[in-house]
Design an enzyme around this catalytic site. Sequence first.
Site, PDB file in Angstrom:
ATOM      1  N   TYR A  70     -27.190-122.233  52.457  1.00 27.76           N
ATOM      2  CA  TYR A  70     -26.348-120.956  52.587  1.00 27.76           C
ATOM      3  C   TYR A  70     -27.275-119.827  52.171  1.00 27.76           C
ATOM      4  O   TYR A  70     -28.093-120.271  51.241  1.00 27.76           O
ATOM      5  CB  TYR A  70     -25.145-121.002  51.693  1.00 27.76           C
ATOM      6  CG  TYR A  70     -24.001-121.481  52.323  1.00 27.76           C
ATOM      7  CD1 TYR A  70     -23.507-121.336  53.633  1.00 27.76           C
ATOM      8  CD2 TYR A  70     -23.492-122.706  51.565  1.00 27.76           C
ATOM      9  CE1 TYR A  70     -22.502-122.097  54.007  1.00 27.76           C
ATOM     10  CE2 TYR A  70     -22.326-123.303  51.998  1.00 27.76           C
ATOM     11  CZ  TYR A  70     -21.928-123.021  53.255  1.00 27.76           C
ATOM     12  OH  TYR A  70     -20.750-123.501  53.898  1.00 27.76           O
ATOM     13  N   LYS A  77      -7.195-135.350  25.678  1.00 26.81           N
ATOM     14  CA  LYS A  77      -6.801-134.309  26.329  1.00 26.81           C
ATOM     15  C   LYS A  77      -7.726-134.085  27.497  1.00 26.81           C
ATOM     16  O   LYS A  77      -8.791-134.763  27.394  1.00 26.81           O
ATOM     17  CB  LYS A  77      -6.661-133.152  25.434  1.00 26.81           C
ATOM     18  CG  LYS A  77      -8.092-132.817  24.871  1.00 26.81           C
ATOM     19  CD  LYS A  77      -8.140-131.827  23.873  1.00 26.81           C
ATOM     20  CE  LYS A  77      -9.372-131.603  23.152  1.00 26.81           C
ATOM     21  NZ  LYS A  77      -9.524-130.892  21.939  1.00 26.81           N
TER      22      LYS A  77
END
Length: 824
Positions: A719, A492
């Site tokens: 930033y 999965k």
Amino acid sequence: MAERSIGQIARIIDARPILAEHNTMVSRFLMDSRQFSSAQGVLFFALRGKNHDGHHYIRELIKKGVCNFVVEELPEEEFSECNFLIVPDALAALQKLAHEVRLESTARIIAITGSNGKTVVKEWLSQILQKQFEVCRSPKSYNSQIGVPLSVWELEPNHQVGVFEAGISEPGEMERLERILQPEMGIFTNIGTAHDVNFRDQQHKISEKLKLFKNTKKLVYQKDNSLLSKAIETFASEHQVELLSWSTSIPKVDLFIDQVETENNTTRFKGNFKGNRIEIKIPFVDEASHENALHCWRLALELEMDTGLLSSAFAELEAVEMRLEMKSGTNGNLIINDAYNSDLESLRVALHYLEHQGRNRKKVLILSDMFQSALATPELNLKVEEMINRWELDQVIGIGKGLQESRIKLNAPVDLYRDSQEFLRNIFKYRFRDSAILLKGARSFRFEEISARLEAKSHETVLNIHFDRVVQNLNYFRSLLKPETRVMVMVKAFSYGSGSYEIANLLEFHQVNYLGVAYTDEGVELRKAGISLPILVLNPEQSSFSDLIEHRLEPEIYSLQQLKLFSESLKTMGVSEAVAIHLKLETGMNRLGFVQEEMDELIGALQDDQMIRVASAFSHLAASDEPAERDFTFSQIDRFRVMTEKLRNALGYDFLRHICNSSGISQYPESHFDMVRLGIGLYGVGANPTDKKHLKVVSELYATVSQIKQLKPGDSVSYGRSFIADKPTTLAVVSIGYADGFRRSLSNGVGEVAIRSKRYPVLGRVCMDMIMVDVTGSDVKAGDQVEIFGPTISIYELADKMKTIPYEVFTGIGQRVKRVYFME
Ligand SMILES: *Cc1c(COP(=O)(O)O)cnc(C)c1O
């Protein structure tokens, strides 16, 4: 390659023969039914191993046309058209046969052992000796109890020298290899410090390996003041072995290298050999290559090779690539790159891989001339032709003058080009689409340019996935199971981030019993890629039921309401055969699943429904990896046992039961029931020290340095200006960000990366696609590879720093990160 009649082989291996046809000729051996390509001249050895019994595959092979078998036991069915040779031990029989081939050969046999470098030394020595002799060498790293006999079988009457490697994993094995090889000369490369479980200590490992040389005349070794060289010297005097020594530090040796000069990408060695000044040059600069080359040099000197040939051979040494690489290409193509020095055996392995990975795709082979072979070209081309024709290919492209002149006759359409450039100028003609393309070229043909043209361009961040580790991990878990216990592997979430059909394909090949996915779409993907194993879908949404049925996927059913919906949609779809479902039982996880109170109603519904068949009933352990929760786990297991008993009695038929996930497998060996569900462990992450010791993380995540920048005091980074330099600082911009799974919480020194095994901290904030790291004082440059997790920074460490678990790190790796697969 040797050839013998089945009658002769029966005599050589002392078998009790049951022969339909005495004169059948055997030219090839098969040990692993999955490697089957054609039945012509094949003798199958039914070997028995810990997790494997070759006898189970006889029937299937007979259907495919194989008719010669070495067995320890006759099959129950009678196969009167086939030849059976019955022996007490099939592996010993294989070895006996190899021994006989060895005795008939007049080649001078050189055997190589040691911890590292065996394969490179074997390849290089062959590259060198081929300049003057007809050489037979073991293919790839065939050095085991099976690999060595297979290698020896390749000896032919014209061979003057045989170069073979021998490796062992436990005491006693080397004696058997020695009997087969009976080497005249040897090389002991070195000894690693890693502790091997099967040996008491270093000394023990050395003395076992030395047994290979107990009857050799001459042995090459590096003299220095180590445990290994001491042991070799003692051994040599006890067994009358002449030592051929070399050293870069101890002058009292036959070959003393006193000058080592490296420049650009070459190294020049100068030294004294028995009173003469001699030198060679090699196109490598690393230390391992130095050691490997010097071993070869000392041995080649003993064979008194022509000096001119010797120096050109060393100058032309080629790197030894031992793995296949698989990448996705443009237009849905799959690119399989095998730059391994081209020999027939590696071509066989690569074609097999193409067949296997290519599945329903068109199959294309791009092949260069094969250089390094003792065979004369026409003879070699015949063998290449025979080899290629065993497979069904859609297109073959031959590159090189040799192939062009050979008039090779293949079943598939063939186009021939003089060189890679000529092919590249014409590549537009092919419009490859949804094809699997195997590139198999000798290094000098520069196939990397072809590969670059075919590859999908992407962000320069890659997740490397090593198939051999996946298989090792699978085998570790298999060793903990009873032989009859089945294995479902959870693939999965894109196989825990490591790819979808690529991993599923490998697992199908290694004969796991079931696959598990989370959603129907994931299962549909696998079916479209040709996966035919049964697939359980854990969370099938109602809207996906028709896809589910159409693709033969098997749903988890966890509630009465869902069962009803599913049953109704079977009716609307007019399904005519009973459909397999898997019941999820609630035992303590409190996620999906039927609770005890619902069992009666569930049983009633199932008894009324002829269109539904319970294939399995399962539950999930909430804390199998928490030693403190063992009592709770046992209560889950007990509840599961009670619920499934009840179900079985009521339904009147049997179904599989399973509850263990990865850590459950190792921690609750008495509760494996009929099947286990292996997840994270397959990908190499263990929840306890024992598992961790045996498992190997299958993937490594790398980015690259995009740019280097110098900061002055006062400059800020990224930033928010959370980092301000207080001194001159060098930073590297690295091509990974939070969109790739490098979490923003790793900002400002929390996270580190490694470049050439050295760690560097993150500077300032992590951006979406980039990070900056502090590389002050290093020689890091643009283009360098940057490890995010791998050999230096473990997945466990990275997960800790992200305040999460490896599961989340794996599954958080962005889809845009290119997955590249390696097979050793
Ligand atoms: C994911 C999953 C597993 C595998 O668990 P691991 O801890 O990764 O081994 C097993 N069973 C179910 C139902 C799962 O969802």
